[in-house]
Design a protein around this motif. Structure first.
Motif, PDB file in Angstrom:
ATOM      1  N   HIS A  21       0.845  -1.193   0.000  1.00  0.00           N
ATOM      2  CA  HIS A  21       0.000   0.000   0.000  1.00  0.00           C
ATOM      3  C   HIS A  21       0.880   1.241   0.000  1.00  0.00           C
ATOM      4  O   HIS A  21       1.830   1.334   0.790  1.00  0.00           O
ATOM      5  CB  HIS A  21      -0.892   0.048   1.242  1.00  0.00           C
ATOM      6  CG  HIS A  21      -1.981  -0.974   1.252  1.00  0.00           C
ATOM      7  ND1 HIS A  21      -1.978  -2.074   2.079  1.00  0.00           N
ATOM      8  CD2 HIS A  21      -3.120  -1.059   0.528  1.00  0.00           C
ATOM      9  CE1 HIS A  21      -3.069  -2.796   1.864  1.00  0.00           C
ATOM     10  NE2 HIS A  21      -3.776  -2.198   0.937  1.00  0.00           N
ATOM     11  N   TRP A  22       0.544   2.206  -0.842  1.00  0.00           N
ATOM     12  CA  TRP A  22       1.306   3.447  -0.865  1.00  0.00           C
ATOM     13  C   TRP A  22       1.222   4.165   0.486  1.00  0.00           C
ATOM     14  O   TRP A  22       2.161   4.859   0.896  1.00  0.00           O
ATOM     15  CB  TRP A  22       0.797   4.360  -1.974  1.00  0.00           C
ATOM     16  CG  TRP A  22       1.689   5.541  -2.197  1.00  0.00           C
ATOM     17  CD1 TRP A  22       1.579   6.783  -1.664  1.00  0.00           C
ATOM     18  CD2 TRP A  22       2.872   5.556  -2.995  1.00  0.00           C
ATOM     19  NE1 TRP A  22       2.608   7.595  -2.077  1.00  0.00           N
ATOM     20  CE2 TRP A  22       3.414   6.859  -2.906  1.00  0.00           C
ATOM     21  CE3 TRP A  22       3.523   4.602  -3.790  1.00  0.00           C
ATOM     22  CZ2 TRP A  22       4.588   7.233  -3.574  1.00  0.00           C
ATOM     23  CZ3 TRP A  22       4.689   4.979  -4.456  1.00  0.00           C
ATOM     24  CH2 TRP A  22       5.204   6.274  -4.340  1.00  0.00           C
ATOM     25  N   SER A  23       0.130   3.980   1.200  1.00  0.00           N
ATOM     26  CA  SER A  23      -0.049   4.668   2.485  1.00  0.00           C
ATOM     27  C   SER A  23       0.970   4.231   3.527  1.00  0.00           C
ATOM     28  O   SER A  23       1.123   4.903   4.555  1.00  0.00           O
ATOM     29  CB  SER A  23      -1.467   4.434   3.025  1.00  0.00           C
ATOM     30  OG  SER A  23      -1.704   3.055   3.258  1.00  0.00           O
ATOM     31  N   TYR A  24       1.676   3.126   3.291  1.00  0.00           N
ATOM     32  CA  TYR A  24       2.720   2.716   4.219  1.00  0.00           C
ATOM     33  C   TYR A  24       3.914   3.661   4.142  1.00  0.00           C
ATOM     34  O   TYR A  24       4.589   3.905   5.151  1.00  0.00           O
ATOM     35  CB  TYR A  24       3.178   1.288   3.908  1.00  0.00           C
ATOM     36  CG  TYR A  24       4.298   0.824   4.819  1.00  0.00           C
ATOM     37  CD1 TYR A  24       4.027   0.245   6.055  1.00  0.00           C
ATOM     38  CD2 TYR A  24       5.638   0.993   4.449  1.00  0.00           C
ATOM     39  CE1 TYR A  24       5.059  -0.153   6.898  1.00  0.00           C
ATOM     40  CE2 TYR A  24       6.671   0.595   5.289  1.00  0.00           C
ATOM     41  CZ  TYR A  24       6.370   0.029   6.510  1.00  0.00           C
ATOM     42  OH  TYR A  24       7.389  -0.351   7.345  1.00  0.00           O
ATOM     43  N   TYR A  25       4.185   4.199   2.953  1.00  0.00           N
ATOM     44  CA  TYR A  25       5.412   4.943   2.718  1.00  0.00           C
ATOM     45  C   TYR A  25       5.256   6.460   2.865  1.00  0.00           C
ATOM     46  O   TYR A  25       6.245   7.186   2.899  1.00  0.00           O
ATOM     47  CB  TYR A  25       5.936   4.652   1.306  1.00  0.00           C
ATOM     48  CG  TYR A  25       6.063   3.179   1.018  1.00  0.00           C
ATOM     49  CD1 TYR A  25       7.112   2.428   1.545  1.00  0.00           C
ATOM     50  CD2 TYR A  25       5.127   2.520   0.218  1.00  0.00           C
ATOM     51  CE1 TYR A  25       7.227   1.067   1.283  1.00  0.00           C
ATOM     52  CE2 TYR A  25       5.240   1.158  -0.049  1.00  0.00           C
ATOM     53  CZ  TYR A  25       6.283   0.443   0.487  1.00  0.00           C
ATOM     54  OH  TYR A  25       6.396  -0.898   0.225  1.00  0.00           O
ATOM     55  N   GLU A  26       4.028   6.922   2.920  1.00  0.00           N
ATOM     56  CA  GLU A  26       3.784   8.362   2.930  1.00  0.00           C
ATOM     57  C   GLU A  26       2.481   8.625   3.680  1.00  0.00           C
ATOM     58  O   GLU A  26       1.523   7.870   3.540  1.00  0.00           O
ATOM     59  CB  GLU A  26       3.669   8.854   1.481  1.00  0.00           C
ATOM     60  CG  GLU A  26       3.459  10.328   1.329  1.00  0.00           C
ATOM     61  CD  GLU A  26       3.324  10.726  -0.137  1.00  0.00           C
ATOM     62  OE1 GLU A  26       4.244  11.363  -0.656  1.00  0.00           O
ATOM     63  OE2 GLU A  26       2.302  10.380  -0.763  1.00  0.00           O
ATOM     64  N   ALA A  27       2.456   9.686   4.488  1.00  0.00           N
ATOM     65  CA  ALA A  27       1.229  10.020   5.218  1.00  0.00           C
ATOM     66  C   ALA A  27       0.081  10.197   4.225  1.00  0.00           C
ATOM     67  O   ALA A  27       0.146  11.056   3.340  1.00  0.00           O
ATOM     68  CB  ALA A  27       1.442  11.286   6.031  1.00  0.00           C
ATOM     69  N   TRP A  28      -0.960   9.392   4.376  1.00  0.00           N
ATOM     70  CA  TRP A  28      -2.049   9.356   3.399  1.00  0.00           C
ATOM     71  C   TRP A  28      -2.934  10.579   3.530  1.00  0.00           C
ATOM     72  O   TRP A  28      -3.359  10.954   4.620  1.00  0.00           O
ATOM     73  CB  TRP A  28      -2.869   8.081   3.586  1.00  0.00           C
ATOM     74  CG  TRP A  28      -3.857   7.836   2.491  1.00  0.00           C
ATOM     75  CD1 TRP A  28      -5.210   7.948   2.557  1.00  0.00           C
ATOM     76  CD2 TRP A  28      -3.558   7.425   1.160  1.00  0.00           C
ATOM     77  NE1 TRP A  28      -5.780   7.633   1.348  1.00  0.00           N
ATOM     78  CE2 TRP A  28      -4.790   7.318   0.473  1.00  0.00           C
ATOM     79  CE3 TRP A  28      -2.377   7.159   0.477  1.00  0.00           C
ATOM     80  CZ2 TRP A  28      -4.855   6.934  -0.867  1.00  0.00           C
ATOM     81  CZ3 TRP A  28      -2.445   6.770  -0.852  1.00  0.00           C
ATOM     82  CH2 TRP A  28      -3.671   6.666  -1.510  1.00  0.00           C
TER      83      TRP A  28
END
Length: 369
Positions: free
Chosen positions: A234-241
């Motif tokens: 998930h992209w949300s793991y790497y950057e504050a969603w």
């Protein structure tokens, strides 16, 4: 009500939400996570992203990663970030939804035209309709066939292009209040995807639909051996969603357009615009659990500091209990049902501890506090 319900003291997440937890102050785990993210060293997680990109982009001479897209804000944002910030050209995959909207079609076209390689999968319409109808009647999930396909078809594409990494958007369980099992894990596998996102037992749905095998290719997972070669993240793991930021970036760089009016069942106009069945899904969610699309949107706005809780209560009271009248004829035609039979299915999924029927429509017996 058989069991007293309550709401998050910070947002409006309801105690009826599956897998949600609350702390001693009555704050849901989505609000706790929102605060926790502010303490993270996101640079460390970005380094983890770069390591994963290096690991998987060196593994193939074809496209390096897949980003599932609908033409909406989140997939567009991720594809744009990969290309502009990390020099990675993703293969973007869209699974054509049932009852596709005009603005949804336009947004997919605009996204592709903004400079991305793209595969558009159009599964067998008969199979899609049959699986969706079964899902509506037997699971209270009006696009269950499409839900299957947005996972299985993407994996089938990954297999054929020898792509080992797929970027999904946010982990909804963590961001919005649910299981925190994967909170500190960057990647997950297909078995977790099947268990959590397809709610288990999807094979039984395929079996009971009694469709010709030739129509089910896009609705089936690759072999277990092939699935082990594919990693999901998930992209949300790497950057504050931040879904609103995603919307602004997608609008500026990928041609995203919003609807002119607010969407059925909520006060926003820039998300989930690709198909008409989402409004029915949100309404059924409301009748099952007591919260709908407006509650979810309001929670996002509260957690990003754009709305007070009192403002959110007013909007939720105005929008959540919204029978999707504007799409009714479309639904009856699609499911090949009479209005009476359609409403009987809806009645079947109502939580009678939370709602009473008044003048032919379900009304809440609770008051948001």
């Amino acid at each position: 009500m058989a069991k007293e319900v309550f709401w998050c003291s910070s947002c409006l997440n309801m105690s009826t939400r599956p897998r949600i937890t609350f702390d001693q102050e009555g704050r849901c785990n989505a609000c706790q996570w929102s605060d926790e993210k502010k303490t993270f060293n996101w640079k460390e997680r970005e380094e983890e992203l770069k390591k994963n990109l290096k690991k998987y982009t060196n593994a193939s001479d074809n496209y390096k990663v897949i980003v599932p897209v609908s033409g909406g804000k989140d997939g567009s944002y991720i594809a744009h970030k990969l290309k502009s910030d990390y020099g990675v050209e993703p293969l973007c995959v869209t699974v054509r939804p049932p009852l596709e909207t005009k603005i949804g079609q336009e947004n997919v076209y605009n996204f592709v035209s903004s400079g991305f390689s793209h595969v558009h999968v159009s599964p067998d319409e008969e199979a899609m309709a049959a699986l969706n109808k079964y899902g509506f009647i037997e699971k209270g999930f009006p696009y269950y066939g499409w839900l299957i396909c947005i996972h299985t078809a993407v994996l089938q594409i990954a297999k054929r292009f020898n792509i080992g990494l797929i970027f999904y958007a946010e982990d909804g369980e963590i961001e919005y209040g649910g299981s925190t099992e994967k909170k500190f894990q960057a990647t997950y596998d297909v078995s977790y995807q099947r268990k959590v996102y397809l709610e288990g037992g999807y094979e039984k749905v395929l079996e009971k639909a009694k469709l010709d095998e030739s129509k089910l290719f896009w609705f089936k997972f690759p072999s277990e051996e092939d699935c082990k070669k594919i990693t999901l993240t998930h992209w949300s793991y790497y950057e504050a969603w931040d879904s609103y930021r995603n919307y602004l970036v997608a609008k500026e760089h990928c041609g995203l357009k919003e609807t002119e009016d607010t969407n059925t069942g909520t006060f926003t106009n820039f998300a989930q615009n690709d198909q008409a069945l989402y409004a029915l899904h949100a309404y059924l969610m409301y009748l099952k659990f007591g919260f709908g699309r407006a509650t979810q949107d309001a929670g996002i706005e509260i957690r990003r500091g754009a709305m007070t809780r009192d403002q959110a209560i007013s909007l939720v009271n105005l929008y959540d209990n919204n029978y999707p009248e504007n799409f009714l004829d479309l639904y009856l035609d699609y499911y090949e049902m009479t209005e009476d039979d359609f409403n009987k299915v809806i009645d079947k999924w109502v939580n009678k501890d939370l709602f009473d029927k008044v003048n032919g429509r379900w009304q809440p017996t609770f008051t948001i506090k």
